[in-house]
Design a protein around this motif. Structure first.
Motif, PDB file in Angstrom:
ATOM      1  N   GLY A 120       0.814  -1.212   0.000  1.00 31.78           N
ATOM      2  CA  GLY A 120       0.000   0.000   0.000  1.00 31.78           C
ATOM      3  C   GLY A 120       0.845   1.258   0.000  1.00 31.78           C
ATOM      4  O   GLY A 120       0.498   2.260  -0.635  1.00 31.78           O
ATOM      5  N   LEU A 121       1.958   1.209   0.725  1.00 33.36           N
ATOM      6  CA  LEU A 121       2.861   2.349   0.763  1.00 33.36           C
ATOM      7  C   LEU A 121       3.446   2.625  -0.622  1.00 33.36           C
ATOM      8  O   LEU A 121       3.492   3.770  -1.079  1.00 33.36           O
ATOM      9  N   ILE A 122       3.873   1.568  -1.295  1.00 30.09           N
ATOM     10  CA  ILE A 122       4.425   1.725  -2.642  1.00 30.09           C
ATOM     11  C   ILE A 122       3.361   2.240  -3.608  1.00 30.09           C
ATOM     12  O   ILE A 122       3.620   3.149  -4.417  1.00 30.09           O
ATOM     13  N   PHE A 182      -0.227  -1.857 -11.018  1.00 31.78           N
ATOM     14  CA  PHE A 182      -0.564  -2.352  -9.676  1.00 31.78           C
ATOM     15  C   PHE A 182      -1.774  -3.282  -9.723  1.00 31.78           C
ATOM     16  O   PHE A 182      -1.818  -4.290  -9.008  1.00 31.78           O
ATOM     17  N   ILE A 183      -2.759  -2.945 -10.554  1.00 27.33           N
ATOM     18  CA  ILE A 183      -3.945  -3.791 -10.676  1.00 27.33           C
ATOM     19  C   ILE A 183      -3.565  -5.149 -11.249  1.00 27.33           C
ATOM     20  O   ILE A 183      -4.025  -6.203 -10.777  1.00 27.33           O
ATOM     21  N   VAL A 184      -2.718  -5.140 -12.277  1.00 23.50           N
ATOM     22  CA  VAL A 184      -2.285  -6.390 -12.900  1.00 23.50           C
ATOM     23  C   VAL A 184      -1.541  -7.262 -11.891  1.00 23.50           C
ATOM     24  O   VAL A 184      -1.793  -8.474 -11.784  1.00 23.50           O
ATOM     25  N   VAL A 185      -0.641  -6.655 -11.125  1.00 21.59           N
ATOM     26  CA  VAL A 185       0.117  -7.411 -10.123  1.00 21.59           C
ATOM     27  C   VAL A 185      -0.822  -8.016  -9.094  1.00 21.59           C
ATOM     28  O   VAL A 185      -0.675  -9.188  -8.699  1.00 21.59           O
ATOM     29  N   ARG A 186      -1.790  -7.237  -8.632  1.00 21.92           N
ATOM     30  CA  ARG A 186      -2.731  -7.750  -7.635  1.00 21.92           C
ATOM     31  C   ARG A 186      -3.576  -8.887  -8.218  1.00 21.92           C
ATOM     32  O   ARG A 186      -3.865  -9.874  -7.534  1.00 21.92           O
ATOM     33  N   VAL A 224      -8.144  -6.426  -5.497  1.00 23.49           N
ATOM     34  CA  VAL A 224      -7.790  -5.430  -6.506  1.00 23.49           C
ATOM     35  C   VAL A 224      -8.450  -4.075  -6.266  1.00 23.49           C
ATOM     36  O   VAL A 224      -8.037  -3.075  -6.863  1.00 23.49           O
ATOM     37  N   MET A 225      -9.465  -4.021  -5.395  1.00 26.83           N
ATOM     38  CA  MET A 225     -10.201  -2.774  -5.223  1.00 26.83           C
ATOM     39  C   MET A 225      -9.328  -1.613  -4.749  1.00 26.83           C
ATOM     40  O   MET A 225      -9.510  -0.478  -5.216  1.00 26.83           O
ATOM     41  N   PRO A 226      -8.367  -1.814  -3.821  1.00 31.17           N
ATOM     42  CA  PRO A 226      -7.501  -0.686  -3.452  1.00 31.17           C
ATOM     43  C   PRO A 226      -6.764  -0.109  -4.647  1.00 31.17           C
ATOM     44  O   PRO A 226      -6.645   1.121  -4.788  1.00 31.17           O
ATOM     45  N   ALA A 227      -6.265  -0.979  -5.529  1.00 27.10           N
ATOM     46  CA  ALA A 227      -5.554  -0.509  -6.712  1.00 27.10           C
ATOM     47  C   ALA A 227      -6.506   0.132  -7.706  1.00 27.10           C
ATOM     48  O   ALA A 227      -6.149   1.114  -8.377  1.00 27.10           O
ATOM     49  N   VAL A 228      -7.713  -0.397  -7.823  1.00 26.50           N
ATOM     50  CA  VAL A 228      -8.703   0.199  -8.727  1.00 26.50           C
ATOM     51  C   VAL A 228      -9.074   1.606  -8.262  1.00 26.50           C
ATOM     52  O   VAL A 228      -9.187   2.540  -9.064  1.00 26.50           O
ATOM     53  N   THR A 229      -9.245   1.746  -6.949  1.00 26.03           N
ATOM     54  CA  THR A 229      -9.549   3.067  -6.393  1.00 26.03           C
ATOM     55  C   THR A 229      -8.413   4.044  -6.665  1.00 26.03           C
ATOM     56  O   THR A 229      -8.641   5.204  -7.033  1.00 26.03           O
ATOM     57  N   GLY A 230      -7.177   3.560  -6.493  1.00 32.82           N
ATOM     58  CA  GLY A 230      -6.033   4.409  -6.791  1.00 32.82           C
ATOM     59  C   GLY A 230      -5.980   4.812  -8.246  1.00 32.82           C
ATOM     60  O   GLY A 230      -5.685   5.970  -8.575  1.00 32.82           O
TER      61      GLY A 230
END
Length: 241
Positions: A51-53, A86-90, A97-103
């Motif tokens: 999350g920090l990254i 980030f989404i692909v990695v997750r 994946v939702m945290p990355a989607v939100t980002g």
């Protein structure tokens, strides 16, 4: 005639339960009121190392590329590409994946606005608006005597209203809510003039400094404040039992 089947449906969660679940997923919900916050819990509160990254890298990509090239298009598209990565990695690692989607959504809105206006500083306008709205929401909660931090802590402890009648608890959550007002006001006060004077590179640097590090520090302060009142109340209750 067939016999009626039992209703196996799980009852829908109440509104307070829904809010409580959301609060537990937020940073302040990573430590139970009354417990001592630790470095590990602080890292969990900001999403762990991943999350920090994910929080820092898109902004860093904008800052580096814009500082080197002063070119708007690659500077705002690079964070979008990073967020998609980030989404692909997750997805590959079967992580949520939702945290990355939100980002990605936040980065994409900022990039689209900057590309539409042709102004690099508009990449930071959504963040400024969020800071301003956050200040208003927090101040309204204070004015109506329902400090937002008290609402969150009350939901986490299962005491949605009792904290308002406890002077010590109310005072603590009031101070904590004012601290969050100060955080958003500081961001707005520093970033606002930079936005108005079109200093996009400086905005990128300041946002990194006043972003995750300041957020983590404020979470720590909030936990310590809440612990002084809610931890004491917990100890008293245990002593009486």
């Amino acid at each position: 005639m067939s016999e009626p089947q039992p209703d196996d449906r799980t009852p829908a969660p109440s509104l307070s339960q829904t809010f409580a679940d959301a609060a537990r997923r937020a940073g302040i919900g990573q430590v139970t009121p009354g417990e001592t916050p630790t470095a590990a819990s602080l890292i969990r509160a900001i999403g762990g190392v991943r999350g920090l990254i994910e929080s820092l890298l898109p902004g860093l990509a904008f800052l580096v590329i814009y500082t080197v090239t002063s070119d708007l298009t690659p500077s705002v598209l690079a964070p979008v590409i990073v967020a998609v990565g980030f989404i692909v990695v997750r997805a590959v690692t079967r992580s949520p994946v939702m945290p990355a989607v939100t980002g990605l959504l936040g980065v994409a809105i900022s990039a689209a606005l900057a590309l539409f206006t042709g102004r690099a500083e508009d990449n930071f306008l959504p963040g400024l608006i969020i800071n301003a709205v956050s200040i208003v929401v927090l101040l309204v909660s204070i004015i109506v005597r329902w400090p937002l931090i008290g609402i969150i802590v009350g939901l986490l402890t299962g005491d949605s209203t009792g904290w308002r009648s406890d002077r010590a608890k109310f005072r603590v959550v009031l101070v904590a809510t004012w601290c969050w007002v100060g955080l958003f006001a500081l961001r707005l006060g520093v970033e606002g003039p930079l936005y108005l004077t079109s200093q996009a590179a400086a905005l990128g640097s300041v946002k990194l400094i006043l972003g995750v590090p300041l957020y983590a520090a404020m979470l720590w302060v909030t936990w310590l404040l809440v612990r002084t009142a809610f931890g004491h109340g917990k100890s008293d209750a245990d002593a009486r039992s």
